[in-house]
Write an enzyme that holds these catalytic residues in place. Structure first.
Site, PDB file in Angstrom:
ATOM      1  N   LEU A 123       2.480   7.860   1.028  1.00 13.23           N
ATOM      2  CA  LEU A 123       3.924   7.693   1.170  1.00 13.23           C
ATOM      3  C   LEU A 123       4.552   7.193  -0.124  1.00 13.23           C
ATOM      4  CD1 LEU A 123       6.440   7.718   2.995  1.00 13.23           C
ATOM      5  CD2 LEU A 123       5.839   5.385   3.710  1.00 13.23           C
ATOM      6  N   SER A 183       9.487   0.906  -1.921  1.00  8.00           N
ATOM      7  CA  SER A 183      10.257   0.452  -0.766  1.00  8.00           C
ATOM      8  C   SER A 183      11.282   1.480  -0.303  1.00  8.00           C
ATOM      9  CB  SER A 183      10.970  -0.871  -1.109  1.00  8.00           C
ATOM     10  OG  SER A 183      10.035  -1.901  -1.337  1.00  8.00           O
ATOM     11  N   TRP A 210      -0.409   4.007  -5.370  1.00  5.33           N
ATOM     12  CA  TRP A 210      -0.963   2.908  -4.577  1.00  5.33           C
ATOM     13  C   TRP A 210      -1.664   3.423  -3.310  1.00  5.33           C
ATOM     14  CZ3 TRP A 210      -0.861  -0.481  -8.084  1.00  5.33           C
ATOM     15  CH2 TRP A 210       0.257  -0.637  -8.914  1.00  5.33           C
ATOM     16  N   THR A 232      -4.601   3.770  -1.021  1.00  8.53           N
ATOM     17  CA  THR A 232      -5.905   3.259  -0.597  1.00  8.53           C
ATOM     18  C   THR A 232      -6.777   4.426  -0.164  1.00  8.53           C
ATOM     19  OG1 THR A 232      -4.870   1.202   0.160  1.00  8.53           O
ATOM     20  CG2 THR A 232      -7.061   1.694   1.025  1.00  8.53           C
ATOM     21  N   GLY A 253     -10.332 -28.504  -5.034  1.00 12.01           N
ATOM     22  CA  GLY A 253     -10.155 -28.981  -6.395  1.00 12.01           C
ATOM     23  C   GLY A 253     -10.716 -27.987  -7.399  1.00 12.01           C
ATOM     24  N   GLY A 254     -11.435 -28.498  -8.412  1.00 14.11           N
ATOM     25  CA  GLY A 254     -12.004 -27.628  -9.431  1.00 14.11           C
ATOM     26  C   GLY A 254     -12.962 -26.604  -8.856  1.00 14.11           C
ATOM     27  N   GLU A 300       2.415  -2.158   3.107  1.00 14.38           N
ATOM     28  CA  GLU A 300       3.079  -1.791   4.372  1.00 14.38           C
ATOM     29  C   GLU A 300       4.512  -2.323   4.436  1.00 14.38           C
ATOM     30  OE1 GLU A 300       1.404   0.342   5.346  1.00 14.38           O
ATOM     31  OE2 GLU A 300      -0.537  -0.093   6.199  1.00 14.38           O
TER      32      GLU A 300
END
Length: 379
Positions: free
Chosen positions: A126, A133, A157, A159, A339-340, A363
């Site tokens: 699409l 959009s 894009w 998939t 944390g780290g 989507e």
């Protein structure tokens, strides 16, 4: 953390148990290696298909599971909690089967058992390089030439671009605007359909996406899905369901991030205490747990409307918006809890954070979801 679920049947509980078993045995041990290599797990999709998990919301007469959408979404959530790229692949494939299942001819529907069973993997074409959009403005064109359509243009894009066996191509067969768009079902081996180099993505590296060029690709005219000019309606109807799929993926990812953060906080000690015993961190985790539960509830509420045959487009937009924003928030905070340690790839929360971002985009971006909800309020 065990999720307390209320499912509509004993069969549904069995399906969730099967999905959990497969996710733990087949998905979880492989995700890190496949993500590191950027390798799509095509055989795992076949395994899921042969186990009956790729066609859950489709009728049994086509080889599907005949399950309510609320059951399918919870299976998707379980898969996403172990390997988001696989769950996203299931969601995209389920979306790709929809046009033929809902609008296809009797001849086209003969393909459904192999599509639903995962022997034929699908892709949904699409978006375009200049129009994501704004789907009604797509430029890919198909002109009728005898008993074929000749397709030219570029999709973006996509998939499964390098792995799909069939493509749903949304293309312009008429004039400008939504009314000029049609849907074609094309074999991926069709001459003139050329996947381009895979994009270098932030996350979901084991599920490559790419542009697809259509260079005078000849698609048989009997592969037109629905009437000419009906493609935009097909695309938008399919996306309502697809948004619920992405919402479920987001819930599964957020739950996995929360579970890992809680487990780490229970074990990690600072100043002679478990870090989970410090109120500041404990309250943060409580907020995250609440948001995950709320995202799940909103997603399943929209799914139950769909199952009841009632309008659910706006609720699907709300679910996709809230669940994916929640996944982003939970994964950011999960890294902070560690944390780290959360910033390195030794812990999966680093990957979860990178993966969560794409769910706010696919989507329909979350800005588009806000537009859908806002329009419903103004109507």
């Amino acid at each position: 953390m065990t999720v307390d679920r209320i499912l509509p049947s004993e069969e549904a509980y069995d399906l969730l148990a099967l999905a959990t078993e497969l996710a733990d045995r087949e998905l979880a041990p492989r995700v890190a290696e496949h993500e590191a290599r950027g390798e799509f797990p095509r055989e795992l999709l076949r395994t899921l298909g042969r186990s009956g998990l790729l066609g859950l919301p489709y009728p049994t007469e086509y080889g599907g599971g005949g399950q309510p959408y609320e059951v399918y979404l919870q299976v998707l959530e379980v898969l996403a909690g172990r390997w988001l790229a696989v769950a996203e692949a299931v969601s995209v494939h389920t979306l790709s089967c929809y046009p033929v299942a809902a609008y296809g001819t009797e001849q086209q529907r003969k393909l459904l058992p192999d599509m639903i069973g995962g022997e034929l993997l699908g892709a949904y074409c699409l978006s375009e390089p200049q129009g994501g959009s704004d789907a009604a403005a797509l430029a890919t064109r198909a002109r009728r030439d005898g008993d074929h359509y000749v397709v030219t243009g570029t999709k973006a894009w996509i998939t499964h671009a390098h792995s799909a066996d069939f493509y749903n191509i949304f293309c312009r067969t008429g004039g400008s605007g939504a009314g000029g768009i049609s849907c074609l079902l094309a074999d991926a081996r069709t001459a003139g359909i050329v996947p381009q180099a895979a994009e270098r993505t932030m996350g979901l590296r084991s599920s490559p996406v790419a542009q697809i060029a259509f260079d005078d690709a000849r698609v048989p005219a009997d592969r037109l899905v629905g009437p000419e000019g009906h493609g935009f309606t097909i695309a938008m109807t399919a996306l309502d369901s697809g948004r619920l799929g992405i919402a479920a993926c987001a819930v599964g990812l957020a739950q996995a991030a929360l579970d890992h953060a809680v487990g780490y906080a229970r074990e990690r000690e600072q100043f002679g205490h478990r870090v989970i015993d410090f109120q500041g961190l404990r309250f943060m985790l409580a907020d995250l747990a609440t948001q995950v539960s709320a995202a799940r509830a909103l997603t399943l509420a929209a799914a139950r409307l769909r199952d009841a045959g009632r309008p659910y487009s706006v609720e699907a937009a709300k679910a996709k918006l809230f669940a994916t924003d929640t996944a982003m928030r939970v994964t950011i905070d999960a890294v902070q809890v560690l944390g780290g340690a959360g910033y390195v790839a030794d812990h999966p929360v680093e990957r979860y954070l990178r993966e969560a971002k794409v769910l706010q985009i696919v989507e329909g971006t979350n800005q588009i979801q806000r537009l859908v909800v806002a329009r419903s309020l103004a109507a």
